[in-house]
Design a protein around this motif. Structure first.
Motif, short mmCIF file in Angstrom:
data_model
loop_
_atom_site.label_atom_id
_atom_site.label_comp_id
_atom_site.label_asym_id
_atom_site.label_seq_id
_atom_site.Cartn_x
_atom_site.Cartn_y
_atom_site.Cartn_z
N GLU A 5 0.81 -1.32 -0.03
CA GLU A 5 0.00 0.05 -0.20
C GLU A 5 1.11 1.43 -0.09
O GLU A 5 0.58 2.45 -0.68
N VAL A 14 0.58 -1.65 -5.18
CA VAL A 14 -0.45 -2.34 -6.09
C VAL A 14 -1.88 -1.77 -6.34
O VAL A 14 -2.31 -1.73 -7.37
N SER A 56 -6.26 -11.48 -11.07
CA SER A 56 -5.63 -11.44 -9.58
C SER A 56 -6.76 -11.12 -8.76
O SER A 56 -7.57 -10.41 -9.10
N PHE A 59 -6.61 -9.64 -6.20
CA PHE A 59 -6.27 -8.51 -5.58
C PHE A 59 -7.14 -7.24 -6.19
O PHE A 59 -7.30 -6.27 -5.71
N TYR A 92 -7.42 -4.94 -2.32
CA TYR A 92 -5.82 -5.23 -2.03
C TYR A 92 -5.64 -4.71 -0.58
O TYR A 92 -5.96 -3.38 -0.45
N SER A 93 -4.97 -5.41 0.23
CA SER A 93 -4.34 -4.92 1.49
C SER A 93 -3.01 -5.51 1.79
O SER A 93 -2.89 -6.70 1.33
N ASP A 94 -2.10 -4.94 2.46
CA ASP A 94 -0.98 -5.84 2.90
C ASP A 94 -1.10 -6.82 3.65
O ASP A 94 -0.50 -8.05 3.60
N LEU A 143 -2.53 -9.44 1.42
CA LEU A 143 -1.20 -10.29 0.95
C LEU A 143 -0.47 -11.11 1.52
O LEU A 143 0.01 -12.40 1.23
#
Length: 481
Positions: free
Chosen positions: A41, A47, A61, A63, A67-69, A72
């Motif tokens: 992030e 990303v 994907s 994501f 998406y977030s760390d 992931l």
């Protein structure tokens, strides 16, 4: 169904499955340690910004959904656990569908990581790992004989990998054709290891022999992977030995390791018994009809996808490390079509003066594997992959995309902890510098006399300033960098 079962490859199957799973484990651990700082992030190439301009169709994907760390890391920790389970061989003790599902889970978990990884995941061994993981999934479990079509397809994968690399060299720089490439490569390769320094000063006739042996191993030997036994086993042994030489003389992530693993698809049980004295395989149950049907359907799919890489091998405009579909199945491979003759390195330095003068002291940041301090021995890091170090090598060669490097310098000025953890040494452990700069140096190995006199591994000469001194003012994020 004798035609379907490759009963003489019972030992090769666990080597293939456990070896590929081990490479997945390395890949997921690498992502856990590096992805958030590089692509998270608040990473160098975030990303979320990538996904805002790229559709799911272009880069499938999970994501794209969110998406977030944290997400992931959840995916990567799950992938690591599944990979470790397969390395231990426990799922292979069950029905054939168990390893199929788990390997497909590894492939499905790593695919979204690669597809959003941008330049940090643009290496050929990413696609190689995905393709290998998908294919070995259909080797089944210990309860069924290894399917012959899958064993042969793994050999086709090794053929594309080796022959593609050989043709890239022949069609590439003249140094491969006149056998002089390894006069330079051990010194100028991305991340030398300690043994690279030992090999580089050997006589030129030795380096010519290295190149000649490489051509034989990549352009001739792969055809014999499809020959009757024991010829195929001998061909696999030659490929394995040449890959071991590359392991000893360089750091190429898991490329060499997975190639060695995949080459065992051509080694039959008889060869294992002769060389290692291991016992013969136990009798297998009848192959389930559902397993036969699934394997034949997958084989048909893989053969249909093979037309693109086959045409690429025959093309004068051969692509290197290319994927012809969004799922990284049946790809084209190859590396080092040209060899650079001079090594350049980028040295990043910081200064804490209000206004640095001509005699100001600049302190150097230390990267984990790329040459920096001339007195430091090149480390052995493969099969682990240090993505930042590899990108620094490409940057020194004049890579066009420098966006990530600009943000990297900003992160150093901010004293960003995640970014600093990617480095070996931070000269400002209690804060951040006021100024940052990047200088370009030419590096060469020290001669034996210089090594004895100074203890240094490298000699370096400044070429120029890549980034003049810059300071950080105010608060910035990626959108302002």
């Amino acid at each position: 169904m004798q035609w379907f079962a490759a009963g003489d490859y019972e030992i090769a199957r666990p080597v293939l499955q456990r070896g590929v799973a081990a490479c997945f484990l390395l890949a997921f651990v690498s992502a856990i340690n590096q992805f958030p700082a590089l692509l998270g992030e608040h990473g160098l190439l975030p990303v979320p910004r990538f996904l805002a301009r790229v559709s799911f169709r272009e880069a499938p994907s999970l994501f794209h959904w969110r998406y977030s760390d944290t997400m992931l890391l959840t995916v990567c920790w799950t992938g690591s656990a599944v990979a470790a389970f397969l390395v231990l061989g426990l799922p292979q003790l069950g029905p054939a569908w168990v390893p199929i599902r788990l390997f497909l889970l590894l492939w499905a978990a790593y695919l979204p990581v690669v597809n959003v990884g941008q330049t940090f995941y643009s290496f050929g061994w990413e696609s190689l790992l995905l393709e290998a993981g998908f294919v070995v999934a259909f080797l089944g479990s210990n309860g069924v004989a290894p399917p012959l079509t899958i064993i042969l397809f793994v050999r086709w994968l090794v053929f594309r990998l080796e022959f593609g690399a050989g043709m890239i060299k022949i069609r590439g720089g003249r140094e491969w054709r006149d056998l002089t490439a390894l006069f330079y490569h051990h010194e100028t390769q991305p991340l030398p290891n300690p043994f690279s320094r030992c090999v580089h000063p050997l006589p030129r006739w030795f380096h010519r022999g290295e190149v000649l042996c490489n051509h034989v191993a990549q352009l001739g030997v792969p055809f014999f992977l499809f020959a009757p036994q024991p010829v195929a086993s001998v061909a696999a042994a030659v490929i394995i030995l040449t890959q071991l030489w590359l392991v000893f003389t360089g750091n190429f992530a898991w490329l060499n390791a997975i190639t060695i693993v995949l080459a065992f698809a051509a080694v039959d049980d008889t060869a294992f018994r002769v060389v290692l004295g291991v016992p013969g395989p136990s009798p297998r149950e009848t192959t389930p009809v559902w397993f036969l049907a699934v394997v034949l359907l997958v084989t048909a799919l893989l053969l249909a996808l093979s037309s693109w890489p086959l045409r690429n091998l025959l093309s004068r405009r051969q692509l290197m490390n290319a994927s012809f579909n969004r799922y990284h199945l049946v790809n084209a491979y190859g590396a080092f079509g040209t060899v650079t003759r001079v090594r350049f390195e980028i040295i990043v330095e910081g200064n804490d003066d209000a206004v640095p003068g001509r005699d100001a002291e600049w302190l150097e940041y230390g990267f984990r594997a790329m040459p920096g301090d001339p007195g430091r021995m090149p480390p052995q890091v493969a099969p682990y992959h240090l993505r930042l170090d590899w990108l620094m090598w490409f940057l020194a060669l004049g890579a066009r995309d420098t966006r990530w490097f600009e943000v990297f310098l900003l992160r150093l000025l901010q004293g960003d902890r995640r970014t600093l953890r990617l480095l070996r040494y931070n000269p400002f452990p209690t804060g951040a510098p006021r100024w940052i700069r990047a200088r370009l140096f030419e590096y060469r190995y020290t001669s034996l006399a210089e090594r004895r006199a100074t203890g240094a591994w490298w000699a370096r000469t400044e070429v120029g300033i890549l980034v003049p001194p810059v300071a950080f003012e105010g608060t910035a994020d990626n959108d302002q960098s």
